[in-house]
Design a protein around this motif. Structure first.
Motif, PDB file in Angstrom:
ATOM      1  N   GLN A   3       0.852  -1.192   0.000  1.00  0.00           N
ATOM      2  CA  GLN A   3       0.000   0.000   0.000  1.00  0.00           C
ATOM      3  C   GLN A   3       0.880   1.232   0.000  1.00  0.00           C
ATOM      4  N   LEU A   4       0.533   2.167  -0.867  1.00  0.00           N
ATOM      5  CA  LEU A   4       1.239   3.431  -0.990  1.00  0.00           C
ATOM      6  C   LEU A   4       0.188   4.534  -0.973  1.00  0.00           C
ATOM      7  N   VAL A   5       0.320   5.460  -0.044  1.00  0.00           N
ATOM      8  CA  VAL A   5      -0.675   6.514   0.108  1.00  0.00           C
ATOM      9  C   VAL A   5       0.024   7.868   0.062  1.00  0.00           C
ATOM     10  N   GLU A   6      -0.255   8.614  -1.003  1.00  0.00           N
ATOM     11  CA  GLU A   6       0.364   9.927  -1.178  1.00  0.00           C
ATOM     12  C   GLU A   6      -0.467  11.016  -0.521  1.00  0.00           C
ATOM     13  N   SER A   7       0.206  12.079  -0.142  1.00  0.00           N
ATOM     14  CA  SER A   7      -0.464  13.250   0.422  1.00  0.00           C
ATOM     15  C   SER A   7       0.406  14.483   0.195  1.00  0.00           C
ATOM     16  N   GLY A  26       3.070  -2.873   3.966  1.00  0.00           N
ATOM     17  CA  GLY A  26       2.873  -4.151   3.299  1.00  0.00           C
ATOM     18  C   GLY A  26       4.123  -4.752   2.685  1.00  0.00           C
ATOM     19  N   PHE A  27       5.265  -4.097   2.879  1.00  0.00           N
ATOM     20  CA  PHE A  27       6.529  -4.623   2.384  1.00  0.00           C
ATOM     21  C   PHE A  27       7.654  -4.027   3.221  1.00  0.00           C
ATOM     22  N   THR A  28       8.851  -4.586   3.071  1.00  0.00           N
ATOM     23  CA  THR A  28       9.995  -4.105   3.841  1.00  0.00           C
ATOM     24  C   THR A  28      10.566  -2.881   3.140  1.00  0.00           C
ATOM     25  N   PHE A  29      10.076  -1.729   3.557  1.00  0.00           N
ATOM     26  CA  PHE A  29      10.346  -0.458   2.879  1.00  0.00           C
ATOM     27  C   PHE A  29      11.848  -0.215   2.678  1.00  0.00           C
ATOM     28  N   ALA A  30      12.638  -0.507   3.677  1.00  0.00           N
ATOM     29  CA  ALA A  30      14.065  -0.169   3.649  1.00  0.00           C
ATOM     30  C   ALA A  30      14.856  -0.970   2.617  1.00  0.00           C
ATOM     31  N   ASP A  73      12.462   8.183   4.808  1.00  0.00           N
ATOM     32  CA  ASP A  73      12.616   7.908   6.229  1.00  0.00           C
ATOM     33  C   ASP A  73      12.318   6.423   6.417  1.00  0.00           C
ATOM     34  N   ASN A  74      13.363   5.628   6.436  1.00  0.00           N
ATOM     35  CA  ASN A  74      13.162   4.178   6.501  1.00  0.00           C
ATOM     36  C   ASN A  74      12.562   3.746   7.846  1.00  0.00           C
ATOM     37  N   TRP A  75      12.822   4.507   8.891  1.00  0.00           N
ATOM     38  CA  TRP A  75      12.262   4.146  10.204  1.00  0.00           C
ATOM     39  C   TRP A  75      10.746   4.278  10.188  1.00  0.00           C
ATOM     40  N   ASN A  76      10.251   5.347   9.527  1.00  0.00           N
ATOM     41  CA  ASN A  76       8.818   5.595   9.505  1.00  0.00           C
ATOM     42  C   ASN A  76       8.144   5.158   8.201  1.00  0.00           C
ATOM     43  N   HIS A  77       8.887   4.481   7.323  1.00  0.00           N
ATOM     44  CA  HIS A  77       8.331   3.952   6.072  1.00  0.00           C
ATOM     45  C   HIS A  77       7.676   5.057   5.242  1.00  0.00           C
ATOM     46  N   THR A  78       8.381   6.159   5.088  1.00  0.00           N
ATOM     47  CA  THR A  78       7.815   7.304   4.392  1.00  0.00           C
ATOM     48  C   THR A  78       8.774   7.825   3.336  1.00  0.00           C
ATOM     49  N   ASP A  90       4.724  21.880 -14.014  1.00  0.00           N
ATOM     50  CA  ASP A  90       4.777  20.837 -12.985  1.00  0.00           C
ATOM     51  C   ASP A  90       3.387  20.349 -12.587  1.00  0.00           C
ATOM     52  N   THR A  91       2.352  20.988 -13.112  1.00  0.00           N
ATOM     53  CA  THR A  91       0.987  20.576 -12.808  1.00  0.00           C
ATOM     54  C   THR A  91       0.741  19.155 -13.290  1.00  0.00           C
ATOM     55  N   ALA A  92       0.348  18.281 -12.370  1.00  0.00           N
ATOM     56  CA  ALA A  92       0.149  16.869 -12.699  1.00  0.00           C
ATOM     57  C   ALA A  92      -0.366  16.142 -11.462  1.00  0.00           C
ATOM     58  N   MET A  93      -0.769  14.907 -11.672  1.00  0.00           N
ATOM     59  CA  MET A  93      -1.004  13.987 -10.548  1.00  0.00           C
ATOM     60  C   MET A  93       0.327  13.320 -10.237  1.00  0.00           C
ATOM     61  N   TYR A  94       0.708  13.337  -8.972  1.00  0.00           N
ATOM     62  CA  TYR A  94       1.983  12.782  -8.544  1.00  0.00           C
ATOM     63  C   TYR A  94       1.749  11.470  -7.802  1.00  0.00           C
ATOM     64  N   TYR A  95       2.559  10.480  -8.153  1.00  0.00           N
ATOM     65  CA  TYR A  95       2.433   9.141  -7.575  1.00  0.00           C
ATOM     66  C   TYR A  95       3.775   8.678  -7.014  1.00  0.00           C
ATOM     67  N   CYS A  96       3.736   7.985  -5.902  1.00  0.00           N
ATOM     68  CA  CYS A  96       4.922   7.244  -5.509  1.00  0.00           C
ATOM     69  C   CYS A  96       4.766   5.826  -6.025  1.00  0.00           C
ATOM     70  N   GLY A  97       5.891   5.172  -6.276  1.00  0.00           N
ATOM     71  CA  GLY A  97       5.828   3.841  -6.850  1.00  0.00           C
ATOM     72  C   GLY A  97       7.072   3.030  -6.523  1.00  0.00           C
ATOM     73  N   MET A  98       6.927   1.726  -6.672  1.00  0.00           N
ATOM     74  CA  MET A  98       8.024   0.806  -6.466  1.00  0.00           C
ATOM     75  C   MET A  98       7.752  -0.476  -7.252  1.00  0.00           C
ATOM     76  N   ARG A  99       8.816  -1.247  -7.438  1.00  0.00           N
ATOM     77  CA  ARG A  99       8.699  -2.529  -8.139  1.00  0.00           C
ATOM     78  C   ARG A  99       9.110  -3.638  -7.176  1.00  0.00           C
ATOM     79  N   ARG A 100       8.269  -4.637  -7.074  1.00  0.00           N
ATOM     80  CA  ARG A 100       8.520  -5.761  -6.167  1.00  0.00           C
ATOM     81  C   ARG A 100       8.202  -7.041  -6.899  1.00  0.00           C
ATOM     82  N   PHE A 101       9.168  -7.919  -6.996  1.00  0.00           N
ATOM     83  CA  PHE A 101       8.995  -9.208  -7.671  1.00  0.00           C
ATOM     84  C   PHE A 101       8.412  -9.013  -9.083  1.00  0.00           C
TER      85      PHE A 101
END
Length: 116
Positions: A3-7, A26-30, A73-78, A90-101
């Motif tokens: 789960q990734l929740v942007e703000s 939901g995953f090992t962020f660090a 911030d690996n301690w706080n998973h942020t 720069d106007t756009a929808m901004y997303y965080c993302g990652m690739r896992r398996f």
């Protein structure tokens, strides 16, 4: 599950600043490289910034280099994106993302609008 929740998005005038955040679970962020993407209406999603698991290696697209700073911030998973000297482009929808398996994950996005 991942789960990734942007703000932190909003309306800002040209030249202004915003700080985006992404709360991860939901995953090992660090252990994972994390990314910020953006997508403007009618355009493809663009990779904006990348940070390695330790947080000591970053990369930026040419359009934001020198203005945006990715951090984690690996301690706080942020994940964060500090955006300075914002432009109307720069106007756009901004997303965080990652690739896992081999699977890409994104959050629901946060809207950034740069306008007078």
């Amino acid at each position: 599950q991942v789960q990734l929740v942007e703000s932190g998005g909003g309306l800002v005038q040209p030249g202004g600043s915003l700080r985006l955040s992404c709360a991860a679970s939901g995953f090992t962020f660090a252990l994972y490289t994390m990314n910020w993407y953006r997508q403007a209406p009618g355009q493809e999603r663009e990779l904006v910034a990348t940070i390695n698991p330790a947080g000591d290696n970053t990369n930026y697209s040419g359009s934001v280099k020198g203005r945006f700073t990715i951090s984690r911030d690996n301690w706080n998973h942020t994940l964060h994106l500090q955006m300075n000297s914002l432009k109307t482009d720069d106007t756009a929808m901004y997303y965080c993302g990652m690739r896992r398996f081999g699977t890409d994950y994104w959050g629901q996005g946060t809207q950034v609008t740069v306008s007078l």
